[in-house]
Write an enzyme that holds these catalytic residues in place. Structure first.
Site, PDB file in Angstrom:
ATOM      1  N   GLY A  19      62.539  -8.635  37.094  1.00  0.00           N
ATOM      2  CA  GLY A  19      63.445  -7.975  36.116  1.00  0.00           C
ATOM      3  C   GLY A  19      64.427  -8.773  37.145  1.00  0.00           C
ATOM      4  N   GLU A 142      63.682 -10.231  28.311  1.00  0.00           N
ATOM      5  CA  GLU A 142      62.566  -9.833  29.775  1.00  0.00           C
ATOM      6  C   GLU A 142      61.704  -9.380  28.695  1.00  0.00           C
ATOM      7  OE1 GLU A 142      63.413  -7.483  33.060  1.00  0.00           O
ATOM      8  OE2 GLU A 142      61.234  -8.161  33.370  1.00  0.00           O
ATOM      9  N   LYS A 186      49.227 -23.099  46.671  1.00  0.00           N
ATOM     10  CA  LYS A 186      48.237 -23.774  45.518  1.00  0.00           C
ATOM     11  C   LYS A 186      49.871 -23.530  44.249  1.00  0.00           C
ATOM     12  CE  LYS A 186      44.825 -24.893  46.764  1.00  0.00           C
ATOM     13  NZ  LYS A 186      44.493 -26.172  47.179  1.00  0.00           N
ATOM     14  N   LYS A 222      54.409 -32.190  41.539  1.00  0.00           N
ATOM     15  CA  LYS A 222      52.620 -31.670  40.549  1.00  0.00           C
ATOM     16  C   LYS A 222      53.633 -30.618  39.426  1.00  0.00           C
ATOM     17  CE  LYS A 222      48.416 -31.032  42.997  1.00  0.00           C
ATOM     18  NZ  LYS A 222      47.521 -30.090  43.862  1.00  0.00           N
ATOM     19  N   CYS A 381      70.540  16.082  42.572  1.00  0.00           N
ATOM     20  CA  CYS A 381      69.405  16.881  41.083  1.00  0.00           C
ATOM     21  C   CYS A 381      68.169  17.930  41.616  1.00  0.00           C
ATOM     22  CB  CYS A 381      68.504  15.577  40.359  1.00  0.00           C
ATOM     23  SG  CYS A 381      68.090  16.741  38.733  1.00  0.00           S
ATOM     24  N   GLU A 405      60.355  26.855  37.856  1.00  0.00           N
ATOM     25  CA  GLU A 405      59.672  25.350  37.274  1.00  0.00           C
ATOM     26  C   GLU A 405      58.772  26.071  38.480  1.00  0.00           C
ATOM     27  OE1 GLU A 405      61.901  21.479  38.617  1.00  0.00           O
ATOM     28  OE2 GLU A 405      60.198  20.721  37.922  1.00  0.00           O
ATOM     29  N   ARG A 463      66.021  20.093  33.208  1.00  0.00           N
ATOM     30  CA  ARG A 463      66.022  20.924  32.576  1.00  0.00           C
ATOM     31  C   ARG A 463      66.252  22.365  33.397  1.00  0.00           C
ATOM     32  NH1 ARG A 463      63.064  19.097  28.082  1.00  0.00           N
ATOM     33  NH2 ARG A 463      61.343  17.432  28.876  1.00  0.00           N
ATOM     34  N   HIS A 507      73.043  12.839  38.973  1.00  0.00           N
ATOM     35  CA  HIS A 507      72.531  11.651  39.244  1.00  0.00           C
ATOM     36  C   HIS A 507      73.312  10.690  40.250  1.00  0.00           C
ATOM     37  CE1 HIS A 507      68.252  12.975  39.531  1.00  0.00           C
ATOM     38  NE2 HIS A 507      68.684  13.084  38.148  1.00  0.00           N
ATOM     39  N   GLU A 509      73.245   7.959  41.947  1.00  0.00           N
ATOM     40  CA  GLU A 509      72.655   6.259  42.476  1.00  0.00           C
ATOM     41  C   GLU A 509      72.297   5.825  41.616  1.00  0.00           C
ATOM     42  OE1 GLU A 509      71.369   9.662  42.845  1.00  0.00           O
ATOM     43  OE2 GLU A 509      69.029   9.309  41.554  1.00  0.00           O
TER      44      GLU A 509
END
Ligand code: GLN
Length: 533
Positions: A19, A142, A186, A222, A381, A405, A463, A507, A509
């Site tokens: 990503g 991707e 390796k 290599k 949230c 909830e 919700r 949100h 963020e």
């Protein structure tokens, strides 16, 4: 120019950071002012990520258009500094439901519908159409998982078929392990993985090599030999402190020029001002002079850091922009009683989003601790809903206050299910999702000081909401409702009467980028720095 395709895949193992490689390539093409978009293929049979467990799969990311997508989309958007759409997300679930829908409609009458060519054509036609519709110069694809997996086999076959008709470049992200005792890099696992890739008809044009240390020249030689490639096409992607440094690292290895050449595109100048802005943000993120601030994140998925990746990134972007360097203490909500010392040490506390009952009481304790000890608090949230529950219990004296909830029998349901959610039976893609308009109330609030605008747009995924019937009780006791939804029906932000405490139903963020930090996070980290003295 017709669309050209770059396929980023892994032949050895997943979790290597495809990503970030994809995002870095997106950034490079964007810095050259090419029109570019990503496509992510995920082989699972879920229609989208919305029904997955973040504890296993990592964060569920939400786009403006309500799509619930893989967390890689967060990385793409953060690098590109642009909003993407659900068109870029292809899952096994979406492909199979489309092919069955077409079959039922009679699109394949008289034929037996097969993986090759029906499913592979659906994929290649879709990618070509996306390129054409969006007028793209490049599409970077991707492929989730590893070559050889059953889940992505048909997708890789589609990529091989695409490469027969279109300009396609393959980039294999691999791992070069280094045994400490021997001190040697390796190449054998990569050699074997390359053979497997060539067996399915794909020969990579570039190898991007992950590892602890820089690729040694003997290792490069290599790998070049076994991959049938010039040494310059073996690219180092060894560990670095900051993921945002990768585009510049690729450019310093000339990968941009080599890639454009391989794609048959003539040289063009980079957009100078864009490059400068990007470099300035990356420098701020890697600055060693930044002052430290300690942030406690109290959640239930803290053992898997990927579950909160956007929160972590948003903290980093905002802190870097104001010359701070955040160190995060990840605290398991269920064990909060054993983390009181860390809460005391913290300059600020965050309770991020989440679902389900586990850890809820621990989060409420952490919020109470922040409020009573004058620690800056940011609730995202679920973190805002619990901020209301804590306030109702400990300030308004409603001892059994809760969200339905977690306790559907509570009489003081300060948080309750959204009316629009009551009649829904289906769980996939049915939450209040995506970007919605928000109205900020009053100018003397943290949210107004952060955004400096009375109207903003942010992304949602929930919700439940603050119960409008109990809102007056909370407000009377001093809790400030500082933002509501565009239609004024829903509470979007609440703030404590004193100190720095804010919760958002949205949100922030999800839209934070190095070049555009989330305003609420910036205010929060500033408050934490003041708290740190
Ligand atoms: N579980 C809460 C709800 O559905 C909060 C969701 C979240 O934090 N994203 O409203």
């Amino acid at each position: 120019m017709t669309t050209r395709f770059v396929v980023v895949l892994g032949s050895l193992l997943s979790g290597l950071g495809k990503g970030i490689v994809t995002s870095s390539l997106l950034k490079i093409f964007d810095l050259y002012d090419y029109k570019v978009l990503p496509v992510k293929f995920d082989g699972y049979l879920n229609y989208d990520c919305g029904t997955m467990n973040p504890y296993r799969h990592g964060e569920v990311f939400v786009l403006d258009d309500k799509s619930e997508v893989d967390m890689d989309f967060g990385t793409y958007e953060r690098f590109l500094n642009r909003e993407l759409t659900g068109k870029s997300s292809i899952t096994g679930g979406k492909l199979f439901s489309e092919i069955i829908k077409r079959e039922r409609e009679g699109a394949y009458l008289g034929e037996d519908v097969q993986v090759i060519p029906h499913l592979t054509n659906l994929i290649t036609d879709g990618l070509k159409k996306l390129g054409k519709d969006e007028g793209l110069d490049f599409l970077i694809i991707e492929v989730g998982g590893t070559a050889g997996d059953l889940e992505n086999g048909y997708f890789l076959e589609a990529m091989r078929e695409l490469s027969q008709k279109e300009k396609v470049i393959f980039i294999d992200v691999t791992l070069i392990p280094e045994l400490k005792a021997v001190g040697e890099q390796k190449t054998k696992p990569t050699q074997i993985a390359l053979r497997q890739l060539m067996q399915i008809g794909i020969k990579p044009d570039f190898l991007v090599c992950r590892g602890d240390n820089r690729l040694e020249s003997t290792t490069k030689k290599k790998l070049a030999l076994y991959a049938n490639l010039p040494e310059d096409n073996i690219i180092d992607d060894s560990d670095s402190d900051c993921v945002y440094s990768l585009p510049e690292s690729f450019m310093s290895q000339n990968m941009d020029r080599l890639l454009l050449k391989a794609l048959g595109v003539s040289k063009r100048k980079m957009n100078g001002p864009k490059l400068k802005t990007w470099k300035t943000s990356v420098r701020a993120l890697t600055s060693t002079k930044a002052k430290g601030v300690k942030i406690a994140i109290v959640g239930k998925y803290v053992k898997l850091k990927d579950a909160y990746v956007s929160v972590k990134e948003a903290l980093q972007h905002s802190a870097a922009a104001v010359g701070l360097n955040p160190s995060i203490m990840w605290l398991e909500a269920e064990d909060i009683d054993s983390h009181v010392d860390e809460l005391r040490e913290a300059d600020g506390i965050i309770v991020p989003g989440g679902f389900g009952k586990r850890g809820i009481e621990g989060m409420i304790k952490a919020i109470k601790f922040a409020r009573e000890n004058g620690k800056p608090y940011l609730g995202l949230c679920l973190g805002m809903q619990l901020m209301a529950v804590e306030f109702a219990r400990n300030v308004c004296g409603l001892k059994d206050a809760n969200s339905t909830e977690f306790d559907d029998a509570t009489k003081n349901n300060v948080v309750d299910i959204l009316p629009s959610q009551r009649k829904l039976n289906s769980k996939g893609g049915t939450m209040r999702l995506g970007t919605c308009e928000i109205q900020i109330i009053g100018r003397d609030t943290i949210v107004f000081a952060s955004y400096k605008s009375p109207r903003i747009h942010e992304r949602h995924r929930h919700r439940y909401e603050i119960n409008p019937e109990l809102r007056p009780v909370l407000e009377k006791a001093g809790l400030r409702v500082s933002a509501v939804s565009g239609d004024e029906q829903l509470v979007e932000c609440i703030e404590w009467p004193g100190g720095f405490g804010i919760g958002s139903q949205f949100h922030p963020e999800f839209t934070s980028r190095p070049e555009k930090p989330a305003p609420l996070f910036t205010s929060f980290t500033r408050a934490c720095a003041k708290n740190a003295g």
